[in-house]
Design an enzyme around this catalytic site. Structure first.
Site, short mmCIF file in Angstrom:
data_model
loop_
_atom_site.label_atom_id
_atom_site.label_comp_id
_atom_site.label_asym_id
_atom_site.label_seq_id
_atom_site.Cartn_x
_atom_site.Cartn_y
_atom_site.Cartn_z
N GLU A 52 0.82 -1.22 0.00
CA GLU A 52 0.00 0.00 0.00
C GLU A 52 0.85 1.27 0.00
OE1 GLU A 52 -4.03 -1.76 1.97
OE2 GLU A 52 -2.76 -0.64 3.31
N GLU A 88 -5.95 -8.29 -0.98
CA GLU A 88 -6.60 -8.05 0.31
C GLU A 88 -8.05 -7.67 0.08
OE1 GLU A 88 -4.85 -5.35 3.17
OE2 GLU A 88 -2.83 -5.96 2.60
C1 BGP Z 1 -4.52 -2.82 4.95
C2 BGP Z 1 -3.21 -3.38 5.40
C3 BGP Z 1 -3.28 -4.57 6.27
C4 BGP Z 1 -4.54 -4.68 7.05
C5 BGP Z 1 -5.80 -4.26 6.37
C6 BGP Z 1 -7.02 -4.17 7.24
O1 BGP Z 1 -4.41 -1.45 4.89
O2 BGP Z 1 -2.39 -3.71 4.31
O3 BGP Z 1 -2.08 -4.70 6.95
O4 BGP Z 1 -4.50 -4.96 8.33
O5 BGP Z 1 -5.63 -3.03 5.75
O6 BGP Z 1 -6.93 -3.06 8.09
P1 BGP Z 1 -7.14 -3.15 9.63
O7 BGP Z 1 -6.19 -4.17 10.13
O8 BGP Z 1 -6.84 -1.78 10.13
O9 BGP Z 1 -8.56 -3.54 9.81
#
Ligand code: BGP
Length: 487
Positions: free
Chosen positions: A173, A366
């Site tokens: 990201e 993701e």
């Molecule tokens: C993205 C990241 C992850 C992740 C996910 C969910 O931005 O790459 O590392 O955790 O989001 O976000 P969160 O964990 O804050 O719910």
């Protein structure tokens, strides 16, 4: 007609710092997230308070449980498993001349185990895990010297894992450097001065672009049959109304993220950035040859995260969190307990938007739902909301495939509960597998399959076809429904 192509990479994704724990074990150094107690959204303590509990220090102890955890992934039939390498396990401060053998050995074992269980490892080289020493000394990627330091690390891991890992991504990201600069670019910035902030962010981004291009080159030299992509946070942004001002500004907000794809996939700085540089007094320090390197070694594919969508009203600030931009709520969408608006159609929209722009393969690395899971009286976890979320998103992925878009795979975020990146909580659970551990560190780390486990297993087993099957029995316990229906 089949909805998903053969070879589609079904799987799941985690990151080292949110799962491994063992944060000082076997010579590991301190990374930037090790100093973060409440999630990267709330900034860093810049020190570790020995009296406080840091959920990520133990996390789910994947470091010691990876065999058991991967056996669950194998049982679900995963074709791919995405994780990251903790840079500080290999080079604790980033600047050692010798790599840490124990750290290298851990990932050797991990990748062997992933492969042994029939999955392709998909590896993020830097997932918010820069060695803290590099922030102290250089303010992270603001300093050009990070390029060589990062190259040294990449050379070691490419050489070591060349026979095991064929799918790589450089920076997780990278576009989030605008909203969480410390995590995404390892830079501390002055949030109050817009001009200085933009100067630092774009200078750091430039160094990361050059590094990424050089690393792409290196990867292809050392592992000729590998693919190496960039990775962007690309949850959708819509205009809040049809007012031309809203529409135009929403496009500008989106372009702030797409700028990263523009440079890394097309291989050049787009014209529109010059105006932004002028308005914010950004003077980029480039060296001779930088532009040529960026042009010569673009990313092979675009890996991206998609969780939700938001809308933009002209004049409102460009802010965000780990789920992407935070704008004005959309009245047509439901929301998770963390306020993330659920928008499956947005995923198809984004796939089209990205392929129209780049014509490079996409990899949905993701997507997922963080929620509060409750253990029922019978000891089971009936996470129908998660099943519903994923089912609707995957149906839109199949539509995007029909739209003609090459999508390499889908790795669900957090197939096993892990620490939230944004808020540092364990309570925000994404997994198909429940981990008994709470925000304060209580719990024995016992793993329990949720209902979604059996559901996702079926999706993979049928290569996505079960998504389209109407099950006669309302899915109360997927194990029973599946057993009955498959008879
Ligand atoms: C993205 C990241 C992850 C992740 C996910 C969910 O931005 O790459 O590392 O955790 O989001 O976000 P969160 O964990 O804050 O719910």
């Amino acid at each position: 007609m089949k909805h998903f192509p053969d070879g589609f990479l079904w799987g799941g994704a985690i990151a080292a710092n949110q799962a491994e724990g063992a944060y000082r074990e076997d010579g590991k150094g301190i990374s930037i997230v090790d100093m973060v107690r409440h999630g990267i959204q709330f900034g860093s303590d810049d020190t570790i308070d020995p009296h406080e509990y840091y959920p990520s220090h133990e996390a789910i102890d994947f470091y010691h449980h990876y065999k058991e955890d991967l056996s669950f992934m194998e049982e679900m039939g995963f074709k791919a498993f995405r994780t990251s390498i903790a840079w500080t396990r290999i080079f604790p401060t980033g600047e050692e001349t010798q790599a840490n053998e124990k750290g290298l050995q851990f990932y050797d074992n991990l990748f062997d185990e992933i492969k042994k269980r029939g999955m392709e490892p998909v590896v993020t080289i830097s997932h918010y895990e820069t060695p803290y020493a590099l922030v102290e000394k250089y303010n992270g990627w603001e300093d050009r010297r990070l390029i060589d330091i990062f190259m040294k690390y990449c050379k070691v891991i490419f050489k070591r894992y060349k026979d095991k890992v064929k799918y790589w991504m450089t920076f997780n990201e990278i576009n989030n450097i605008h909203i969480i600069p410390y995590a995404a670019g390892a830079v501390h910035i002055d949030f109050y001065c817009q001009k200085e902030k933009m100067q630092t962010i774009y200078q750091a981004s430039h160094h990361m672009f050059v590094a990424s291009a050089l690393v792409n080159k290196l990867c292809h030299e050392i592992i000729p049959d590998a693919q190496i992509g960039c990775m962007l946070s690309l949850s959708a942004v819509y205009s809040n109304t049809c007012k031309p001002d809203d529409v135009f500004e929403a496009m500008e907000l989106r372009r702030r993220s797409l700028f990263y794809g523009d440079v890394m996939l097309r291989g050049y700085y787009p014209n529109y950035i010059n105006r932004i540089f002028e308005e914010f007094d950004v003077t980029l320090k480039k060296e001779t040859g930088d532009d040529e390197v960026i042009a010569a070694y673009p990313s092979d594919y675009l890996g991206f995260s998609y969780y939700r969508s938001t809308t933009h009203v002209a004049g409102t600030p460009f802010i965000g969190h780990t789920g992407g931009a935070i704008g004005t709520p959309n009245p047509y969408l439901d929301t998770t307990p963390w306020g993330w608006q659920i928008d499956p159609k947005g995923l198809r929209f984004v796939c089209n938007e990205l392929y129209d722009r780049y014509q490079k393969p996409l990899f949905i690395v993701e997507n997922g739902m963080g929620n509060i899971d409750v253990i029922a009286k019978d000891g089971k976890i009936y996470d129908e909301y998660r099943i519903d979320y994923i089912r609707k998103h995957l149906i839109e992925v199949s539509e995007a495939l029909k739209d003609g878009i090459p999508i390499m795979g889908y790795t669900y975020w957090g197939p096993i509960d892990i620490v939230s990146a944004g808020t540092g909580e364990m309570k925000k659970r994404y997994g198909f597998i429940y981990v008994n551990k709470d925000n304060e560190g209580n719990g024995n780390l016992k793993r329990t399959k949720k209902n979604s486990f059996y559901w996702y297993q079926k999706v993979i087993e049928t290569n996505g076809e079960s998504l389209f099957k109407i099950f006669k029995n309302k899915a109360i316990d997927w194990r029973f429904v599946i057993e009955k229906e498959s008879k």
